[in-house]
Design a protein around this motif. Structure first.
Motif, PDB file in Angstrom:
ATOM      1  N   LEU A 230     -40.345  16.176   1.884  1.00 17.93           N
ATOM      2  CA  LEU A 230     -39.930  15.780   3.228  1.00 17.93           C
ATOM      3  C   LEU A 230     -40.906  14.761   3.816  1.00 17.93           C
ATOM      4  CD1 LEU A 230     -38.851  19.243   4.692  1.00 17.93           C
ATOM      5  CD2 LEU A 230     -37.349  17.276   4.303  1.00 17.93           C
ATOM      6  N   ILE A 231     -42.185  15.052   3.675  1.00 15.25           N
ATOM      7  CA  ILE A 231     -43.200  14.143   4.204  1.00 15.25           C
ATOM      8  C   ILE A 231     -43.147  12.798   3.470  1.00 15.25           C
ATOM      9  CG2 ILE A 231     -45.685  13.774   4.415  1.00 15.25           C
ATOM     10  CD1 ILE A 231     -45.908  16.817   4.928  1.00 15.25           C
ATOM     11  N   HIS A 232     -43.039  12.859   2.153  1.00 11.45           N
ATOM     12  CA  HIS A 232     -42.955  11.622   1.374  1.00 11.45           C
ATOM     13  C   HIS A 232     -41.693  10.845   1.734  1.00 11.45           C
ATOM     14  CE1 HIS A 232     -43.671   8.844  -1.899  1.00 11.45           C
ATOM     15  NE2 HIS A 232     -42.432   9.048  -2.347  1.00 11.45           N
ATOM     16  N   GLY A 233     -40.589  11.566   2.003  1.00 10.03           N
ATOM     17  CA  GLY A 233     -39.343  10.908   2.369  1.00 10.03           C
ATOM     18  C   GLY A 233     -39.453  10.109   3.647  1.00 10.03           C
ATOM     19  N   ALA A 234     -40.334  10.546   4.554  1.00  3.53           N
ATOM     20  CA  ALA A 234     -40.545   9.807   5.796  1.00  3.53           C
ATOM     21  C   ALA A 234     -41.451   8.607   5.591  1.00  3.53           C
ATOM     22  CB  ALA A 234     -41.140  10.730   6.861  1.00  3.53           C
ATOM     23  N   GLU A 235     -42.210   8.613   4.504  1.00  2.00           N
ATOM     24  CA  GLU A 235     -43.184   7.544   4.292  1.00  2.00           C
ATOM     25  C   GLU A 235     -42.693   6.436   3.363  1.00  2.00           C
ATOM     26  OE1 GLU A 235     -47.352   9.978   4.963  1.00  2.00           O
ATOM     27  OE2 GLU A 235     -46.494   9.954   2.940  1.00  2.00           O
ATOM     28  N   PHE A 241     -34.446   2.874  -1.133  1.00  7.69           N
ATOM     29  CA  PHE A 241     -33.391   3.800  -1.510  1.00  7.69           C
ATOM     30  C   PHE A 241     -32.165   3.071  -2.049  1.00  7.69           C
ATOM     31  CE2 PHE A 241     -35.934   6.777   0.751  1.00  7.69           C
ATOM     32  CZ  PHE A 241     -35.520   8.049   0.405  1.00  7.69           C
ATOM     33  N   GLY A 242     -31.968   1.835  -1.631  1.00  7.80           N
ATOM     34  CA  GLY A 242     -30.796   1.088  -2.049  1.00  7.80           C
ATOM     35  C   GLY A 242     -29.613   1.339  -1.134  1.00  7.80           C
ATOM     36  N   ALA A 243     -28.400   1.034  -1.620  1.00  9.13           N
ATOM     37  CA  ALA A 243     -27.201   1.158  -0.786  1.00  9.13           C
ATOM     38  C   ALA A 243     -26.950   2.582  -0.347  1.00  9.13           C
ATOM     39  CB  ALA A 243     -25.995   0.615  -1.549  1.00  9.13           C
ATOM     40  N   LYS A 300     -37.841  10.050  -8.961  1.00  9.50           N
ATOM     41  CA  LYS A 300     -39.135   9.783  -9.593  1.00  9.50           C
ATOM     42  C   LYS A 300     -39.571   8.345  -9.339  1.00  9.50           C
ATOM     43  CE  LYS A 300     -38.278  13.399 -12.972  1.00  9.50           C
ATOM     44  NZ  LYS A 300     -37.853  13.715 -14.362  1.00  9.50           N
ATOM     45  N   ARG A 301     -38.611   7.415  -9.352  1.00 15.48           N
ATOM     46  CA  ARG A 301     -38.950   6.018  -9.065  1.00 15.48           C
ATOM     47  C   ARG A 301     -39.480   5.866  -7.644  1.00 15.48           C
ATOM     48  NH1 ARG A 301     -35.965   2.410  -6.496  1.00 15.48           N
ATOM     49  NH2 ARG A 301     -34.002   3.542  -6.801  1.00 15.48           N
ATOM     50  N   LEU A 302     -38.948   6.675  -6.729  1.00 12.64           N
ATOM     51  CA  LEU A 302     -39.375   6.625  -5.333  1.00 12.64           C
ATOM     52  C   LEU A 302     -40.663   7.409  -5.080  1.00 12.64           C
ATOM     53  CD1 LEU A 302     -35.897   7.030  -3.601  1.00 12.64           C
ATOM     54  CD2 LEU A 302     -37.335   4.976  -3.602  1.00 12.64           C
TER      55      LEU A 302
END
Length: 325
Positions: A230-235, A241-243, A300-302
């Motif tokens: 979650l924290i990484h998703g905000a950063e 992310f793409g389309a 994993k790429r993200l």
């Protein structure tokens, strides 16, 4: 930085709050304000950090206009965790639609109204957005064909967030969560609740019910790794992310039989004997509709990371339980 969390009093919300207060920073910036939204929010008032202004607001986001004042304060990041869980959403269509879909759309429209195009919105979705006849191994490009109202509601929200992001109205990102285990507390209305219960209760000296076949496989992830995601998703940058602004987090595939073997390994035959098998067709139908095998190349790429193995998940739970005693 100002962070707003809906569903703040829930299991994930409380863990996320503790992690943010401990870090004190998000995306390289000092966290200065934390707004916590939940009908049970006053219970969170004991949380504090001298450098962070923590405010709890007792609000039901399903009520019209409930978030207007909070969005008008222009938070930099919104973690949208509020939701009705799977079995409850299946049992009560109106409730699931109101909380899982209508309230999310109202949140998006509020962001649009207050021109929060730079605000990062992180929403939790679910493996339940998939279902039906599927390939043995899925990826993020597999079509969404949910077989439950909960999965359908989450899928609709995912599409809206991608579209609002495409239009530049928000900077959204959606994390599809594997089944989270081992959760603390007691069993709840989630169809997957048994997965935690059949380890948590026997390891604590109590009986538990296994309502599904031991051959059933599930895609799982530990609470600690979910909060870190979650924290990484905000950063991470939304553009990366793409389309599609959705991503399946990197979980582990484990069968119920393997869960029970882990229980025997850590708690012995006595713990294993505390699991009673009582088949529940409704629960198995819901959970069996969720796929259990994924290629998570996009995650994993993200930079998202999962658990190394299932033993790590069990041992993490045992360490937390010992620390709380």
């Amino acid at each position: 930085m100002h962070v707003l969390i809906t569903g703040a009093a829930g299991f994930l919300g409380q863990r996320l709050i503790a992690a943010l207060l401990d870090r004190g920073r998000l995306d390289g910036q000092a966290l200065t304000r934390l707004t916590l939204i939940d009908p049970a929010a006053p219970a969170l008032e004991s949380l504090s950090n001298d450098a962070i202004d923590v405010e709890c607001r007792d609000l039901d986001i399903a009520e019209p206009g409930a978030l207007n004042a909070s969005l008008g304060e222009r938070p930099d990041v919104i973690f949208h965790l509020a939701a009705v869980v799977s079995a409850e959403a299946e049992a009560d269509l109106d409730l699931g639609m109101t909380v899982n879909f209508d309230a999310t759309r109202a949140l998006l429209e509020g962001c649009r109204r207050y021109a929060l195009s730079a605000t990062r919105l992180v929403m939790t979705s679910s493996v339940a957005v998939y279902g039906g006849e599927l390939p043995e191994v899925l990826d993020d490009m597999t079509a969404l064909t949910p077989q439950s109202s909960y999965g359908t509601q989450k899928a609709m929200c995912e599409l809206l967030i991608s579209d609002y992001s495409r239009r530049g109205l928000i900077d959204g990102r959606v994390l599809r969560l594997p089944t989270i285990m081992i959760r603390p507390g007691r069993p709840n209305a989630a169809a997957s609740s048994f997965a935690s219960s059949i380890l948590r209760e026997p390891l604590g000296g109590e009986t538990a019910i296994c309502p599904v076949s031991t051959e059933l496989e599930m895609f799982v992830m530990s609470p600690g790794k979910v909060v870190a995601a979650l924290i990484h998703g905000a950063e991470v940058s939304g553009d990366d992310f793409g389309a599609s602004r959705s991503v399946m987090l990197p979980g582990l595939t484990v069968s119920v039989a393997e869960m029970l073997e882990a229980l025997r390994r850590h708690g012995g035959e006595q713990a294993l004997a505390r699991v009673e098998h009582h088949h529940n067709k409704d629960i198995e139908t819901i959970v069996a509709s969720w796929p259990a095998r994924f290629r998570t190349d996009k995650a994993k790429r993200l930079g998202f990371a999962g658990d190394d193995d299932f033993r790590e998940i069990v041992e993490s739970h045992l360490r937390e339980r010992a620390a709380s005693m």
